[in-house]
Structures are given as structure tokens and as C-alpha cells.
Design a protein around this motif. Structure first.
Motif, PDB file in Angstrom:
ATOM      1  N   LEU A  58      44.932  38.894  50.322  1.00  0.00           N
ATOM      2  CA  LEU A  58      43.565  38.738  49.815  1.00  0.00           C
ATOM      3  C   LEU A  58      43.253  39.796  48.758  1.00  0.00           C
ATOM      4  O   LEU A  58      42.669  39.507  47.699  1.00  0.00           O
ATOM      5  N   LEU A  59      43.658  41.038  49.046  1.00  0.00           N
ATOM      6  CA  LEU A  59      43.419  42.114  48.074  1.00  0.00           C
ATOM      7  C   LEU A  59      44.194  41.860  46.786  1.00  0.00           C
ATOM      8  O   LEU A  59      43.708  42.146  45.679  1.00  0.00           O
ATOM      9  N   LEU A  60      45.433  41.314  46.934  1.00  0.00           N
ATOM     10  CA  LEU A  60      46.223  41.005  45.739  1.00  0.00           C
ATOM     11  C   LEU A  60      45.537  39.941  44.891  1.00  0.00           C
ATOM     12  O   LEU A  60      45.459  40.059  43.662  1.00  0.00           O
ATOM     13  N   LEU A  61      45.011  38.894  45.534  1.00  0.00           N
ATOM     14  CA  LEU A  61      44.309  37.847  44.800  1.00  0.00           C
ATOM     15  C   LEU A  61      43.052  38.394  44.120  1.00  0.00           C
ATOM     16  O   LEU A  61      42.735  38.033  42.979  1.00  0.00           O
ATOM     17  N   MET A  62      42.329  39.269  44.822  1.00  0.00           N
ATOM     18  CA  MET A  62      41.133  39.872  44.228  1.00  0.00           C
ATOM     19  C   MET A  62      41.503  40.722  43.008  1.00  0.00           C
ATOM     20  O   MET A  62      40.816  40.691  41.980  1.00  0.00           O
ATOM     21  N   ALA A  63      42.614  41.459  43.121  1.00  0.00           N
ATOM     22  CA  ALA A  63      43.052  42.288  41.988  1.00  0.00           C
ATOM     23  C   ALA A  63      43.436  41.426  40.791  1.00  0.00           C
ATOM     24  O   ALA A  63      43.099  41.729  39.644  1.00  0.00           O
ATOM     25  N   LEU A  64      44.171  40.320  41.094  1.00  0.00           N
ATOM     26  CA  LEU A  64      44.534  39.416  40.004  1.00  0.00           C
ATOM     27  C   LEU A  64      43.296  38.789  39.356  1.00  0.00           C
ATOM     28  O   LEU A  64      43.216  38.633  38.137  1.00  0.00           O
ATOM     29  N   GLY A  65      42.324  38.421  40.217  1.00  0.00           N
ATOM     30  CA  GLY A  65      41.082  37.854  39.677  1.00  0.00           C
ATOM     31  C   GLY A  65      40.331  38.839  38.793  1.00  0.00           C
ATOM     32  O   GLY A  65      39.821  38.482  37.715  1.00  0.00           O
ATOM     33  N   MET A  66      40.249  40.086  39.226  1.00  0.00           N
ATOM     34  CA  MET A  66      39.577  41.109  38.423  1.00  0.00           C
ATOM     35  C   MET A  66      40.333  41.370  37.122  1.00  0.00           C
ATOM     36  O   MET A  66      39.714  41.580  36.058  1.00  0.00           O
ATOM     37  N   ALA A  67      41.666  41.328  37.200  1.00  0.00           N
ATOM     38  CA  ALA A  67      42.449  41.522  35.980  1.00  0.00           C
ATOM     39  C   ALA A  67      42.201  40.386  34.989  1.00  0.00           C
ATOM     40  O   ALA A  67      42.053  40.611  33.781  1.00  0.00           O
ATOM     41  N   TRP A  68      42.157  39.151  35.518  1.00  0.00           N
ATOM     42  CA  TRP A  68      41.875  37.995  34.639  1.00  0.00           C
ATOM     43  C   TRP A  68      40.476  38.100  34.045  1.00  0.00           C
ATOM     44  O   TRP A  68      40.274  37.844  32.857  1.00  0.00           O
ATOM     45  N   PHE A  69      39.510  38.489  34.893  1.00  0.00           N
ATOM     46  CA  PHE A  69      38.134  38.635  34.415  1.00  0.00           C
ATOM     47  C   PHE A  69      38.055  39.705  33.329  1.00  0.00           C
ATOM     48  O   PHE A  69      37.407  39.520  32.278  1.00  0.00           O
ATOM     49  N   SER A  70      38.723  40.833  33.528  1.00  0.00           N
ATOM     50  CA  SER A  70      38.714  41.914  32.529  1.00  0.00           C
ATOM     51  C   SER A  70      39.381  41.476  31.234  1.00  0.00           C
ATOM     52  O   SER A  70      38.922  41.807  30.130  1.00  0.00           O
TER      53      SER A  70
END
Length: 316
Positions: A58-70
Motif C-alpha cells: 500500500l505504501l509503495l502504491l501511495m509513493a508511486l501515486g505521489m510520484a506520478w502526481f508530482s
């Protein structure tokens, strides 16, 4: 936000990316050293019933999502920076052109005043002096029987000089008068302008298609149209060396909006694309059209000469 601030944000973003990369690399080596994956797996295995072992994913997916958003925000920021830089460059170019146009207008005003003063002094003053001398000679000619010094001879000279002054005065008044759009129909004023210009340049063939639609125009649009065509004809007579000129003025409907279309075509020498940006005549014409929310375009024709096109929004 000023463009310098955007560039500062961009530079700070690059620096932060480098810092984050170094920090992640260091943390990765720490994870390898403490064997974190196995340690967490053993710890989460005690709480299998509440699925704590899924939290890393879950944390990995959140990190990927934040990276995509950034990443998306950075792309949008770069686009905005590019647009603002382009807009600032265009504004600076327009400011330079406007300053050049202002200097040119002041220079033309001074040159025109000097030219008028010279005309008044050298031409009209000279003929007024001749009239005075001829009138004085009339007093002496009554006793002289010589036909060259007779009253009729001096009267003819006075009439000739007076006619010259009258014609010179008309020329000066024509140069000084404002656009005659307030005293007569705009179409009529334009027709008179074109006729007077053609009388001065009879060697140029004119093709005129001026639509009578002046009732649609405001006074500002009337003046803009008149001065626009006047400037275009002046440029043609000075620089184009054209043999044929076409002038069209008509009302059109484009995308549901009623517009006035002005098109002037000549078969002259054309222009160099690099020179038109600072051509005073072209800048003045464009400024007039921009002032009434219109669009201005000038281009070289395929064979020779140029086409000047302007569209002005009007109300029905």
C-alpha cells in the motif's frame, strides 16, 4: 508570479530531486545492511489475521501515486513557464515597437511642421510678395502705354499668383485635415480618398470593391478604416512600385460574429520578412486594428507584391 520566481522554483526542484535521489540511495544501503525485508516479514507474520503484511505494498502504491502526481505538476509548471516566457518576450517586443512608433510619430510631426513652415515661407510668401509688387505696379502703369506694363498684364499675373496660392492652400488643408468621417459617410470619404490618390498616381490600375455598410460602424471604426486605407496607399506609392492595386471592403459573418474585412493587394516588390516587424507603416496599421479588437495580417503574394488583410468585429 514573476518569471524569475518560476525559474527559481524550477532550479529548486532540480536541486530537491538530486537530494531525494541521494537520500533514497543511502536509505537503500541501510535497508540492505539491516536486512529490513526479512525483519518486517517476520514481524508482520504475527498479525496475519489483520493483513498488516500488505501495508508495504500500500505504501509503495501511495509513493508511486505521489510520484506520478508530482510529475504531472512539474510538466504543467514547465508549460506555464514556457507560456509566460513567450508572453513576456512578445510583450517586450511590442514595447520596443511601441517606443519606436512613438519616436517615429514625433519625428514625423516635427518634419511635417518644418515642411509646412517651408511651404508657407518659400511658396505662399513668395507669391504674396509677387502680388504686392504687381499691385504696386498697377498704380504706375496707367501713364505707361507699353503693353508689357499695362493694367491687363499685371491683372493676369495677379490672377495667376492668386490661383497658385489658392491651390497651395487647398493642398496644405488636405494634409492637415482630420479624417472626414464625421462630416460625411465613411464609404463616401474612402471613395474620395481613393479617387484623390489615383489622380496623383494615374499610372496605377485600381480595382475597387467598397461595400456601402457604414451604418454598422462606430466613429472610431470609421476613423480606423479611413486611416488604415490611407496608410496602405501611402506605403504603396512610396515603396511598392506596383502597377495594379486591389482594394476590397465588405461585411462578413465568421463563427456567428459580424466582421468588417479589409483587403488590399498590390503587385509591387513585396517585402523582406525580417524588416516588417519594425516597419513604421505596418506597425501603425497594426496598432490601429488592435485598438478596435481586430486582427491584422500581411504576407507576400505567391508571384509578387503583398496582401494586407484586416478584420474588425462590428455590431449589427
Amino acid at each position: 508570479m514573476k518569471i524569475k520566481e518560476f525559474w527559481k522554483i524550477r532550479q529548486d526542484s532540480k536541486r530537491d530531486a538530486v537530494v531525494i535521489t541521494l537520500v533514497i540511495t543511502m536509505i537503500y544501503f541501510v535497508i540492505l545492511w539491516v536486512n529490513l525485508a526479512e525483519t518486517l516479514a517476520n514481524w508482520f507474520a504475527q498479525y496475519e489475521e489483520i493483513q498488516l503484511d500488505e501495508i508495504p505494498f500500500l505504501l509503495l502504491l501511495m509513493a508511486l501515486g505521489m510520484a506520478w502526481f508530482s510529475r504531472r505538476r512539474m510538466v504543467e509548471l514547465n508549460k506555464e513557464i514556457h507560456l509566460r516566457v513567450s508572453a513576456e518576450e512578445k510583450i517586450m517586443q511590442l514595447l520596443v515597437q511601441n517606443k519606436a512608433l512613438t519616436r517615429h510619430v514625433l519625428k514625423i510631426q516635427e518634419a511635417e511642421r518644418l515642411h509646412l513652415a517651408r511651404d508657407l515661407h518659400d511658396d505662399i510668401g513668395q507669391y504674396l510678395l509677387a502680388i504686392r509688387l504687381d499691385a504696386s505696379a498697377l498704380n504706375l502703369s496707367t501713364k505707361d502705354k507699353n503693353p508689357q506694363t499695362s493694367t491687363a498684364f499685371y491683372a493676369k499675373r495677379i490672377l495667376s499668383n492668386a490661383a497658385h496660392i489658392q491651390e497651395m492652400t487647398r493642398t496644405l488643408m488636405r494634409r492637415l485635415r482630420p479624417a472626414p468621417t464625421s462630416s460625411q459617410d465613411c464609404t463616401t470619404a474612402i471613395s474620395i480618398l481613393i479617387k484623390e490618390w489615383h489622380e496623383q498616381h494615374p499610372q496605377i490600375h485600381l480595382d475597387i470593391n467598397v461595400e456601402s455598410c457604414s451604418s454598422l460602424f462606430t466613429e472610431q471604426i470609421n476613423i480606423t478604416i479611413y486611416r488604415f486605407i490611407q496608410e496602405a496607399l501611402t506605403n504603396i506609392s512610396k515603396h511598392a512600385d506596383a502597377k495594379n492595386v486591389s482594394i476590397a471592403l465588405k461585411s462578413i459573418t465568421h463563427d456567428g460574429e459580424q466582421q468588417l474585412c479589409i483587403e488590399i493587394i498590390d503587385d509591387g516588390v513585396g517585402f523582406n520578412a525580417g524588416e516588417t516587424s519594425y516597419g513604421m507603416g505596418m506597425i501603425g496599421m497594426r496598432e490601429r486594428i488592435d485598438a478596435v479588437n481586430g486582427t491584422f495580417n500581411v504576407k507576400n503574394n505567391t508571384e509578387k507584391g503583398i496582401t494586407i488583410n484586416a478584420k474588425i468585429p462590428i455590431q449589427a
